[in-house]
Design a protein around this motif. Structure first.
Motif, PDB file in Angstrom:
ATOM      1  N   PRO A 132      10.312 -31.955  30.835  1.00 25.23           N
ATOM      2  CA  PRO A 132      10.417 -30.563  31.002  1.00 25.23           C
ATOM      3  C   PRO A 132      10.671 -30.236  32.429  1.00 25.23           C
ATOM      4  CG  PRO A 132       8.464 -31.309  29.911  1.00 25.23           C
ATOM      5  CD  PRO A 132       9.004 -32.709  30.490  1.00 25.23           C
ATOM      6  N   GLY A 133      11.512 -29.042  32.431  1.00 21.29           N
ATOM      7  CA  GLY A 133      12.093 -28.482  33.814  1.00 21.29           C
ATOM      8  C   GLY A 133      12.937 -27.250  33.537  1.00 21.29           C
ATOM      9  N   SER A 134      13.558 -26.932  34.706  1.00 22.99           N
ATOM     10  CA  SER A 134      13.966 -25.596  34.715  1.00 22.99           C
ATOM     11  C   SER A 134      15.370 -25.364  33.993  1.00 22.99           C
ATOM     12  CB  SER A 134      14.846 -25.309  36.043  1.00 22.99           C
ATOM     13  OG  SER A 134      15.293 -26.432  36.787  1.00 22.99           O
ATOM     14  N   ALA A 142      14.504 -18.334  45.077  1.00 18.97           N
ATOM     15  CA  ALA A 142      13.498 -17.543  44.234  1.00 18.97           C
ATOM     16  C   ALA A 142      13.479 -18.025  42.956  1.00 18.97           C
ATOM     17  CB  ALA A 142      13.658 -15.977  44.307  1.00 18.97           C
ATOM     18  N   GLU A 143      14.527 -18.494  42.214  1.00 16.59           N
ATOM     19  CA  GLU A 143      14.498 -18.562  40.946  1.00 16.59           C
ATOM     20  C   GLU A 143      13.877 -19.898  40.524  1.00 16.59           C
ATOM     21  OE1 GLU A 143      18.376 -16.171  38.849  1.00 16.59           O
ATOM     22  OE2 GLU A 143      18.534 -18.078  39.756  1.00 16.59           O
ATOM     23  N   LEU A 144      14.258 -20.812  41.362  1.00 15.72           N
ATOM     24  CA  LEU A 144      13.514 -22.410  41.568  1.00 15.72           C
ATOM     25  C   LEU A 144      12.126 -22.316  41.633  1.00 15.72           C
ATOM     26  CD1 LEU A 144      16.423 -24.373  43.725  1.00 15.72           C
ATOM     27  CD2 LEU A 144      15.587 -24.690  41.128  1.00 15.72           C
ATOM     28  N   ALA A 145      11.822 -21.188  42.677  1.00 13.01           N
ATOM     29  CA  ALA A 145      10.331 -21.373  43.099  1.00 13.01           C
ATOM     30  C   ALA A 145       9.762 -20.794  41.779  1.00 13.01           C
ATOM     31  CB  ALA A 145       9.898 -20.308  44.148  1.00 13.01           C
ATOM     32  N   GLU A 146       9.923 -19.716  41.066  1.00 11.06           N
ATOM     33  CA  GLU A 146       9.424 -19.114  40.115  1.00 11.06           C
ATOM     34  C   GLU A 146       9.644 -20.099  38.702  1.00 11.06           C
ATOM     35  OE1 GLU A 146       7.667 -16.611  37.343  1.00 11.06           O
ATOM     36  OE2 GLU A 146       8.054 -16.317  39.778  1.00 11.06           O
ATOM     37  N   SER A 175       2.781 -23.045  48.152  1.00 12.38           N
ATOM     38  CA  SER A 175       2.964 -22.397  49.219  1.00 12.38           C
ATOM     39  C   SER A 175       4.093 -23.246  50.240  1.00 12.38           C
ATOM     40  CB  SER A 175       1.855 -22.025  50.162  1.00 12.38           C
ATOM     41  OG  SER A 175       1.265 -23.640  50.779  1.00 12.38           O
ATOM     42  N   ALA A 176       4.270 -24.252  49.863  1.00  9.96           N
ATOM     43  CA  ALA A 176       5.502 -25.244  50.445  1.00  9.96           C
ATOM     44  C   ALA A 176       6.679 -25.204  49.980  1.00  9.96           C
ATOM     45  CB  ALA A 176       4.870 -26.521  50.670  1.00  9.96           C
ATOM     46  N   LEU A 177       6.967 -24.283  48.661  1.00  5.36           N
ATOM     47  CA  LEU A 177       8.117 -24.406  48.075  1.00  5.36           C
ATOM     48  C   LEU A 177       9.376 -24.005  48.964  1.00  5.36           C
ATOM     49  CD1 LEU A 177       6.973 -23.100  44.445  1.00  5.36           C
ATOM     50  CD2 LEU A 177       8.316 -25.026  44.998  1.00  5.36           C
ATOM     51  N   ALA A 178       9.103 -22.777  49.720  1.00  9.31           N
ATOM     52  CA  ALA A 178      10.283 -22.275  50.404  1.00  9.31           C
ATOM     53  C   ALA A 178      10.924 -23.455  51.295  1.00  9.31           C
ATOM     54  CB  ALA A 178       9.975 -20.905  51.294  1.00  9.31           C
ATOM     55  N   ASP A 179      10.026 -23.764  52.066  1.00 10.25           N
ATOM     56  CA  ASP A 179      10.524 -24.770  53.274  1.00 10.25           C
ATOM     57  C   ASP A 179      11.202 -26.148  52.275  1.00 10.25           C
ATOM     58  OD1 ASP A 179       9.817 -23.415  55.143  1.00 10.25           O
ATOM     59  OD2 ASP A 179       7.854 -24.500  55.750  1.00 10.25           O
ATOM     60  N   GLU A 180      10.465 -26.612  51.239  1.00 18.05           N
ATOM     61  CA  GLU A 180      10.911 -27.866  50.504  1.00 18.05           C
ATOM     62  C   GLU A 180      12.073 -27.546  49.842  1.00 18.05           C
ATOM     63  OE1 GLU A 180       9.907 -30.493  51.186  1.00 18.05           O
ATOM     64  OE2 GLU A 180       7.899 -30.534  51.597  1.00 18.05           O
ATOM     65  N   ILE A 181      12.524 -26.447  49.465  1.00 20.04           N
ATOM     66  CA  ILE A 181      13.528 -25.990  48.639  1.00 20.04           C
ATOM     67  C   ILE A 181      14.821 -26.002  49.608  1.00 20.04           C
ATOM     68  CG2 ILE A 181      15.245 -24.180  47.603  1.00 20.04           C
ATOM     69  CD1 ILE A 181      12.474 -23.623  45.874  1.00 20.04           C
ATOM     70  N   ALA A 182      14.514 -25.473  50.763  1.00 24.68           N
ATOM     71  CA  ALA A 182      15.413 -25.277  52.014  1.00 24.68           C
ATOM     72  C   ALA A 182      15.978 -26.742  52.531  1.00 24.68           C
ATOM     73  CB  ALA A 182      15.053 -24.496  53.050  1.00 24.68           C
ATOM     74  N   LEU A 198      17.612 -28.602  40.874  1.00 28.37           N
ATOM     75  CA  LEU A 198      16.700 -28.397  39.524  1.00 28.37           C
ATOM     76  C   LEU A 198      15.360 -28.714  39.792  1.00 28.37           C
ATOM     77  CD1 LEU A 198      17.193 -31.071  36.820  1.00 28.37           C
ATOM     78  CD2 LEU A 198      18.074 -31.238  39.075  1.00 28.37           C
ATOM     79  N   VAL A 199      14.591 -28.285  38.859  1.00 24.13           N
ATOM     80  CA  VAL A 199      13.312 -28.737  39.157  1.00 24.13           C
ATOM     81  C   VAL A 199      12.461 -29.171  37.979  1.00 24.13           C
ATOM     82  CG1 VAL A 199      12.400 -26.395  38.751  1.00 24.13           C
ATOM     83  CG2 VAL A 199      10.763 -27.699  40.022  1.00 24.13           C
ATOM     84  N   GLU A 200      11.743 -30.187  37.918  1.00 25.90           N
ATOM     85  CA  GLU A 200      11.171 -30.627  36.926  1.00 25.90           C
ATOM     86  C   GLU A 200       9.434 -31.038  37.076  1.00 25.90           C
ATOM     87  OE1 GLU A 200      14.742 -33.905  35.568  1.00 25.90           O
ATOM     88  OE2 GLU A 200      13.104 -34.788  36.573  1.00 25.90           O
ATOM     89  N   ARG A 201       9.039 -31.205  35.902  1.00 23.57           N
ATOM     90  CA  ARG A 201       7.540 -31.549  35.996  1.00 23.57           C
ATOM     91  C   ARG A 201       7.332 -32.841  36.566  1.00 23.57           C
ATOM     92  NH1 ARG A 201       4.717 -32.187  30.094  1.00 23.57           N
ATOM     93  NH2 ARG A 201       4.878 -29.967  30.271  1.00 23.57           N
ATOM     94  N   TRP A 202       6.541 -32.924  37.502  1.00 25.74           N
ATOM     95  CA  TRP A 202       5.961 -34.232  37.792  1.00 25.74           C
ATOM     96  C   TRP A 202       4.830 -34.903  37.055  1.00 25.74           C
ATOM     97  CZ3 TRP A 202       7.540 -38.020  41.003  1.00 25.74           C
ATOM     98  CH2 TRP A 202       6.644 -38.998  41.419  1.00 25.74           C
ATOM     99  N   ILE A 203       5.111 -36.000  36.498  1.00 23.25           N
ATOM    100  CA  ILE A 203       4.061 -36.801  35.876  1.00 23.25           C
ATOM    101  C   ILE A 203       3.341 -37.861  36.885  1.00 23.25           C
ATOM    102  CG2 ILE A 203       3.647 -38.592  33.924  1.00 23.25           C
ATOM    103  CD1 ILE A 203       6.326 -37.369  32.750  1.00 23.25           C
ATOM    104  N   ASP A 204       2.131 -37.599  37.113  1.00 22.87           N
ATOM    105  CA  ASP A 204       1.337 -38.341  37.912  1.00 22.87           C
ATOM    106  C   ASP A 204       1.335 -40.021  37.371  1.00 22.87           C
ATOM    107  OD1 ASP A 204       0.349 -36.941  39.947  1.00 22.87           O
ATOM    108  OD2 ASP A 204      -0.678 -35.843  38.732  1.00 22.87           O
ATOM    109  N   ARG A 205       1.474 -40.776  38.259  1.00 20.24           N
ATOM    110  CA  ARG A 205       1.465 -42.428  38.264  1.00 20.24           C
ATOM    111  C   ARG A 205       2.530 -42.583  37.248  1.00 20.24           C
ATOM    112  NH1 ARG A 205      -3.846 -45.358  40.297  1.00 20.24           N
ATOM    113  NH2 ARG A 205      -4.296 -44.029  41.754  1.00 20.24           N
ATOM    114  N   PRO A 206       3.645 -42.072  37.017  1.00 27.76           N
ATOM    115  CA  PRO A 206       4.765 -42.364  36.159  1.00 27.76           C
ATOM    116  C   PRO A 206       5.437 -43.729  36.612  1.00 27.76           C
ATOM    117  CG  PRO A 206       5.704 -41.226  37.901  1.00 27.76           C
ATOM    118  CD  PRO A 206       4.273 -41.289  38.178  1.00 27.76           C
ATOM    119  N   ARG A 207       6.196 -44.256  35.697  1.00 26.07           N
ATOM    120  CA  ARG A 207       6.858 -45.623  35.738  1.00 26.07           C
ATOM    121  C   ARG A 207       8.315 -45.278  35.624  1.00 26.07           C
ATOM    122  NH1 ARG A 207       2.884 -50.672  34.319  1.00 26.07           N
ATOM    123  NH2 ARG A 207       4.941 -51.770  34.893  1.00 26.07           N
ATOM    124  N   HIS A 208       9.183 -45.949  36.222  1.00 24.69           N
ATOM    125  CA  HIS A 208      10.736 -45.568  36.305  1.00 24.69           C
ATOM    126  C   HIS A 208      11.227 -46.680  35.659  1.00 24.69           C
ATOM    127  CE1 HIS A 208      14.401 -44.113  38.703  1.00 24.69           C
ATOM    128  NE2 HIS A 208      14.853 -44.855  37.660  1.00 24.69           N
TER     129      HIS A 208
END
Length: 664
Positions: A132-134, A142-146, A175-182, A198-208
């Motif tokens: 799931p993601g944008s 602004a759209e990424l942050a939203e 609150s860190a989204l603006a700096d991290e997006i930049a 793009l932005v995606e849901r982070w899955i905690d403790r995932p395996r790749h």
């Protein structure tokens, strides 16, 4: 089959491709920048062409110069390796327009799967589950942050145009989204020339987990099983293995079929990798992340475990040869039912990195230097793919990966043990690497048990870095210096020239040497030692220690120490010493890309002031305390050396400890 192939890359992957070309009787053409004029891949190729100055943008990323090199040498095809232009659709089209075969997928497939947003939409339509993601391309900040807020924290910011972890940012605090997006946009633009995110849901403790696929131009698509790539740092893989201990046969078959469908959905040809994110507690719930439309760094582990047809021994597949044959128009010579996995293989990526105790604040930073001494293990279940040789200059212009050490065994425990042993035998003096760190990581109980996730390394990193320089390192360094002072020759030797520490009327006082690895120390040898040109053997507290040596470098078990003589007078005169803790120095050699302050500005403790980039990595320089910027010695574009002073922050004077008491 082609007569001549140009390898449009450098380092270990260029050497790797050249090896297969030679085995197939195909003439190889290497390309090189001024920085790589004497590089190993240049010396191993049948011929080589200079393509420009050191910066990649003027050499390895110059389509025009690569095509000119192909024309001059009569090449019929181009192998892009990985990185640089390997996933550049415009380069693939330019090759075709120049009458060259691009040894990779069609440009349309590269463009489609290279755009992570379109890729997700395409494979979703083919029935492949996606993270799931944008939605949509070209989203504003602004759209990424939203979108991130709608998905819910934490989220992962990802460049649409690239891979390898470059520009990826895990954001847990809105609150860190603006700096991290930049920051993500800057890194993406620098690495890929495209800052679309793009932005995606982070899955905690995932395996790749990723699936290797092969496809030809005749409609045949197969998968070659999976690779577990969950051991990562900064979203970059550092250890990979095949197969994964997580998957059972049913899940393996299901993911493999999903990967095949993803490849078919974009008209894929050649070797490629479909990457999935997998919840560790429910491996059947896997999600497509992206497709890498090229050969992967970790392809050797697949080569070592895959057997085809009637063979009952793994290691009979050469993926580069498969790429060449598909590009030449040949159909795949095997079907899905012909493929089996035998044994286990694990790979460790050796990178030019500073991993040391005093640099915890610096973390893992790119290192550089000249390779003074090199030993890379081979044979008996061990394979090293490398672009190094003694004398190689490792700079800050290119990717920090130097080589890969791969181990194969009949089972995972054997492969782990062999790889730890191989890393202990790996010697790269003159350049700091992560080999010792990787050896310790492979001995971690969670890794041994196969209980992996993509956050494991970050959680356990402190336990994997030594807390101090071992005494035996200083013992060996002092032994080298003592040996250099010891007079040689036959006949009478002046007793006053022998560094014995003898004193008139008193007990001998051991000769002490001022040394420095991180902090200066005075060290006097207290054990026995033997010094040779290449080794130092010391016995300390009844234990014998063996070190490799080259000049001021010592190495053991994959670790290396640069032990320098310490001159306190000289140190006090260097720029790095001025203003003490007020100085901000470069943590690595690189280029200043961002300057956020000017002389006279007031700053707060921890405020981001500058950004230094090296080897495609950014490092933020923050204020050590509140104060005023009194010196600023750099601007965007300034090239800096390690420990060079960048700025000076004069601390604010502290006021009364108790404001209430002061008012009274």
């Amino acid at each position: 089959m082609f007569e001549t192939v140009l390898v449009a890359n450098r380092g270990e992957i260029a050497v790797r491709v050249i090896r297969t070309l030679r085995s197939m009787g195909v003439r190889s053409v290497a390309v090189f920048s001024d920085a790589d004029a004497d590089a190993r891949h240049v010396r191993e190729a049948d011929t080589a062409v200079r393509i420009g100055p050191a910066p990649a943008a003027e050499s390895y990323l110059s389509v025009e110069r690569l095509l000119e090199a192909a024309a001059r040498t009569g090449a019929q095809a181009v192998h892009p390796g990985y990185g640089f232009l390997a996933e550049n659709a415009a380069f693939a089209r330019a090759c075709a327009e120049a009458g060259l075969v691009f040894i990779g997928p069609p440009a349309e497939a590269i463009a489609l799967m290279g755009d992570k947003i379109r890729a997700k939409e395409t494979v979703r339509a083919a029935g492949v589950p996606v993270v799931p993601g944008s939605n949509g391309s070209g989203l504003t900040d602004a759209e990424l942050a939203e979108a991130a807020r709608e998905i819910g924290m934490p989220v992962l910011l990802k460049p649409s145009a690239g891979g390898g972890g470059k520009g990826m940012r895990l954001v847990r605090d809105a609150s860190a989204l603006a700096d991290e997006i930049a920051a993500a946009r800057r890194e993406a633009r620098a690495a890929f020339g495209d800052d679309t995110l793009l932005v995606e849901r982070w899955i905690d403790r995932p395996r790749h987990i990723e699936i290797q696929v092969l496809a030809d131009a005749h409609g045949n698509v197969v998968h070659l099983g999976e690779r577990e790539c969950s051991l990562q740092r900064r979203h970059q893989k550092i250890i990979e293995e095949a197969p994964s201990v997580l998957l059972d046969e049913a899940t393996r078959a299901s993911m493999g079929e999903a990967a095949v469908q993803a490849a078919r959905s974009c008209g894929y040809e050649g070797a490629g990798t479909v990457e999935f994110i997998v919840p560790g507690d429910d491996p059947s719930s896997y999600f497509f992340m992206e497709m890498n439309t090229r050969l992967q760094v970790e392809h050797p582990v697949t080569e070592l475990v895959v057997s085809v047809g009637a063979a009952d021994v793994a290691g009979g597949l050469d993926l580069v040869e498969c790429q060449l044959r598909v590009a030449a128009g040949e159909p795949l010579s095997f079907k899905q039912d012909d493929i089996t996995l035998t044994g286990h293989a694990i790979e460790a990526r050796i990178c030019a990195e500073t991993v040391s105790i005093k640099e915890g604040a610096r973390g893992f930073l790119p290192s550089g230097g000249t390779v003074l001494r090199l030993h890379e293990p081979q044979g008996d279940g061990i394979r090293t793919d490398s672009g190094l040789s003694e004398g190689t200059e490792v700079g800050s212009l290119y990717d920090p990966m130097l080589s890969k050490v791969i181990a194969y065994g009949p089972d995972r425990a054997t492969a782990l043990r062999k790889l730890r042993g191989a890393l202990a035998q790996t010697v790269t003096l003159g350049v700091q690497t992560n080999a010792g760190f990787l050896r310790r990581l492979l001995a971690h109980p969670a890794v041994v048990a196969g209980e992996l996730d993509t956050g494991l390394v970050e959680r356990e990193v402190d336990s994997l870095i030594p807390t101090e320089v071992p005494d035996e390192v200083y013992e060996a360094a002092a032994a080298v210096r003592l040996d250099a002072l010891t007079p040689r020759g036959e006949g009478w030797i002046d007793p006053f020239s022998v560094p014995s520490g003898w004193r008139l009327g008193g007990e001998p006082k051991p000769v002490a040497f001022p040394l420095r690895v991180h902090e200066p120390v005075e060290y006097a040898p207290r054990g026995s030692h033997t010094v040779t040109e290449d080794h130092v053997f010391v016995v300390l507290d009844g234990v014998r220690h063996t070190f490799h040596r080259a000049h001021d470098w010592l190495g053991r078990d994959g670790d290396a120490w640069h032990v320098r003589d310490h001159d306190p007078v000289a140190a006090s005169l260097t720029g790095a010493a001025r203003s003490g803790t007020d100085s901000l120095t470069a943590p690595m050699p690189g280029t200043v890309t961002v300057v956020k302050v000017a002389v006279g500005d007031e700053v707060t403790a921890g405020q981001s002031l500058l950004v230094v980039e090296a080897m495609k990595m950014e490092h933020v320089i923050s204020a050590p305390h509140a104060g005023t910027v009194t010196e600023l010695d750099v601007s965007p574009g300034t090239t800096v050396a390690m420990d060079q002073v960048l700025a000076v922050i004069a601390a604010h004077e502290e006021g009364p400890e108790d404001d209430t008491e002061a008012e009274r």
